[in-house]
Design an enzyme around this catalytic site. Structure first.
Site, PDB file in Angstrom:
ATOM      1  N   ASP A 150     -35.305 -81.355  18.116  1.00 33.92           N
ATOM      2  CA  ASP A 150     -36.239 -81.438  19.240  1.00 33.92           C
ATOM      3  C   ASP A 150     -35.575 -80.835  20.465  1.00 33.92           C
ATOM      4  O   ASP A 150     -34.430 -80.369  20.390  1.00 33.92           O
ATOM      5  CB  ASP A 150     -36.677 -82.899  19.487  1.00 33.92           C
ATOM      6  CG  ASP A 150     -38.111 -82.958  20.015  1.00 33.92           C
ATOM      7  OD1 ASP A 150     -38.391 -82.314  21.036  1.00 33.92           O
ATOM      8  OD2 ASP A 150     -38.941 -83.640  19.399  1.00 33.92           O
ATOM      9  N   HIS A 213     -40.950 -77.661  20.969  1.00 36.72           N
ATOM     10  CA  HIS A 213     -39.870 -78.655  20.870  1.00 36.72           C
ATOM     11  C   HIS A 213     -38.561 -78.020  20.392  1.00 36.72           C
ATOM     12  O   HIS A 213     -37.817 -78.615  19.635  1.00 36.72           O
ATOM     13  CB  HIS A 213     -40.288 -79.800  19.932  1.00 36.72           C
ATOM     14  CG  HIS A 213     -41.331 -80.688  20.531  1.00 36.72           C
ATOM     15  ND1 HIS A 213     -41.032 -81.753  21.346  1.00 36.72           N
ATOM     16  CD2 HIS A 213     -42.682 -80.659  20.439  1.00 36.72           C
ATOM     17  CE1 HIS A 213     -42.154 -82.352  21.732  1.00 36.72           C
ATOM     18  NE2 HIS A 213     -43.178 -81.702  21.200  1.00 36.72           N
ATOM     19  N   GLU A 277     -47.691 -79.961  20.273  1.00 34.54           N
ATOM     20  CA  GLU A 277     -47.371 -79.738  21.681  1.00 34.54           C
ATOM     21  C   GLU A 277     -46.676 -78.391  21.946  1.00 34.54           C
ATOM     22  O   GLU A 277     -45.505 -78.347  22.323  1.00 34.54           O
ATOM     23  CB  GLU A 277     -46.491 -80.887  22.183  1.00 34.54           C
ATOM     24  CG  GLU A 277     -47.219 -82.218  22.104  1.00 34.54           C
ATOM     25  CD  GLU A 277     -46.347 -83.421  22.484  1.00 34.54           C
ATOM     26  OE1 GLU A 277     -46.924 -84.421  22.951  1.00 34.54           O
ATOM     27  OE2 GLU A 277     -45.127 -83.385  22.296  1.00 34.54           O
TER      28      GLU A 277
HETATM   29  C1  ACM Z   1     -45.980 -86.145  18.762  1.00 28.32           C
HETATM   30  O1  ACM Z   1     -46.040 -87.314  19.108  1.00 28.32           O
HETATM   31  N1  ACM Z   1     -45.798 -85.191  19.647  1.00 28.32           N
HETATM   32  C2  ACM Z   1     -46.112 -85.754  17.370  1.00 28.32           C
END
Ligand code: ACM
Ligand code: ZN
Length: 514
Positions: A150, A213, A277
């Site tokens: 991440d 991410h 995201e």
């Molecule tokens: C997430 O909670 N962004 C998968």
């Protein structure tokens, strides 16, 4: 019968089995034998009798007979026998004066019952991960979704791109605390964790979250993003705009190298590729990304993400894997049918996309809806009862729902969980609610009955030294809920980077035609 998850068939008969330190355990699964022997030895009781476990062809996950003379159980494989042993462990705690005699036949509702552990926002060492696995195994979970990459840390040794673990696993501080935070798992540690989990009926699904991410990986290899500018591993949370350049062929070459090495480390057939995201602002300014869109006839940035995702997904298929993606991956409308979708997001656009994919196309789904199954949220936001009562086969999935739900998963994101004690308190006992929704028939679910069984097996947590939230704090009053919910909002807001809201809009915007 006080067992969680509630077994499929229990026929109680007369009498009880009084176990004790002289009870012999015969079981070909070493981790199960060890678990049972430990509990029996610590009981200090006098009982005798035998507990025998054997591999035999049965159609259930396991079958068991409890008689006054002892317990005999059989299962078709080792994980079934481990599940049988876990049932007995719970019974030993729930009935210290003798287990009621019964015939049990048990099998899970869903094939996939998982917990996500985020080791990026805060790193947890091998000992803690093993303890986490032990606690999952007590409720017959069968997958650990290991969130290994991440923005705030890359946690895996990767020899073909060593800066991933050398640079990507270290951040200078966390939210201004001035303390270096670091850690990654070596290949030997990963192999050890896989074996440890496997001995307890659990497979490890790795997640490498792309193309968003990716801050830690980009800090290690700045050529991976559109700007190419060097960055530090991010030290704050929220949604970052450090995403892969998907218009540069070099990204795909590096991804292939990285995924090949990582796929070989994990025997599990499932591989999580993330896809949540993804702010599109960088792609909008990148010549390579825009050229690719023109060449491929992609009409918007969602489709660009879809193009990228399919290429990454096909790499993993070549490596023998089935891919899981977060629900935003559906926004492009292009993602291959072979991908399983993990449904997490609130918001109509995400919910509609998942419902449409299931009801029209029969897409397989893992249900992790954040309002019910995100257990980094405090109990005042997601009480135990709310987690338990949630039915994973949603009405909006239509007639395909029962076949399309592959399973359930609760998540432990760790932006605001820095230590082991809080990690376990947030997990337990809510994970037991998800375990039951994943294993037991929907018609057998009843909150009051669940809570009574939970009370009976809770001494197990004390015995195994697993921190948990006491039942009295699992369903806060309305006042407590309001107080905890507003404090949680402030915590999240305070931890997010300054551009997070803009990045959210950019990652969930309605597609814009070129
Ligand atoms: C997430 O909670 N962004 C998968
Ligand atoms: Zn680009």
């Amino acid at each position: 019968m006080n067992v969680i998850p509630r077994p499929t068939i229990v026929k109680e008969t007369d009498g009880k089995f009084v176990f004790g330190v002289k009870s012999a355990v015969e079981c070909p699964v070493p981790a199960a034998a060890e678990l049972l022997s430990g509990v029996i030895a610590a009981s200090g009781r006098d009982g005798v009798g035998k507990m025998s476990f054997a591999i035999a062809p049965v159609s259930s996950d396991y079958e068991m007979d409890i008689t006054p003379d002892g317990i005999s159980a059989c299962a078709a494989n080792e994980s079934g026998l481990f599940h049988a042993a876990v049932t007995v462990v719970q019974l030993l705690f729930a009935y210290p004066d003798g287990i009621p005699c019964a015939h049990i036949e048990d099998k899970p509702r869903f094939a996939y019952r998982a917990v996500l552990l985020d080791v990026c926002r805060h790193f947890f060492d091998v000992a803690t991960v093993k303890k986490f696995i032990d606690s999952m195994a007590l409720f017959k979970f069968n997958y650990l979704h290991f969130h290994l990459s991440d923005d705030q840390g890359f946690r895996l040794q990767v020899d073909c791109m060593p800066k991933l673990h050398e640079i990507g696993s270290v951040r200078a501080e966390t939210l201004g605390d001035g303390k270096v935070h670091k850690g990654y798992y070596t290949k030997a540690e990963i192999a050890d964790l896989i074996a440890y989990a496997g001995a307890r009926g659990i497979e490890i699904v790795p997640e490498i979250d792309v193309p968003g991410h990716m801050g830690a990986a980009i800090a290690a290899y700045p050529e991976l993003w559109c700007s190419g500018r060097p960055i530090e591993v991010p030290t704050d949370f929220g949604i970052h705009d450090k995403v892969l350049c998907v218009g540069n062929e070099k990204t795909y070459d590096m991804l292939w190298e990285m995924l090949s090495e990582i796929a070989a480390m994990f025997p599990c057939k499932l591989f999580h590729l993330g896809g949540d995201e993804v702010p599109k602002l960088g792609w909008d300014k990148c010549e390579d990304c825009r050229n690719l869109m023109r060449r491929e006839g992609l009409r918007n940035y969602e489709q660009l993400q879809g193009y990228f995702t399919n290429r990454a997904l096909r790499m993993l298929e070549k490596l023998g894997k089935t891919v899981i993606l977060w629900n935003e991956a559906l926004f492009s409308g292009l993602v291959d049918d072979s991908a399983i979708i993990q449904y997490w997001a609130f918001g109509k656009r995400s919910a509609d996309a998942v419902a449409k994919a299931v009801s029209e196309g029969g897409r397989k789904v893992v249900v992790s809806r954040c309002a019910n199954y995100y257990f980094d949220y405090p109990y005042g936001v997601t009480p135990l009862k709310k987690a338990y009562k949630f039915e994973p086969v949603l009405a909006e999935f239509g007639a395909n729902g029962n076949d399309c739900v592959f399973g359930v998963e609760c998540t432990l994101w760790t932006e605001h969980i820095a230590d082991e004690e809080l990690l376990f308190q947030r997990t337990h006992p809510r994970a037991a609610a998800v375990a039951e929704s994943g294993w037991s028939a929907a018609k057998d679910k009843d909150y009051a009955d669940f809570e009574a069984r939970l009370k009976a097996v809770l001494p197990m947590f004390d015995f195994f030294d697993v921190p948990y939230t006491p039942l009295g704090k699992c369903n806060p009053s309305l006042f407590g809920r309001i107080r905890q919910s507003s404090a949680w909002g402030v915590t999240n807001q305070g931890g997010a980077n300054k551009d997070s809201a803009r990045n959210w809009r950019s990652s969930h915007m309605t597609p814009r035609d070129l």
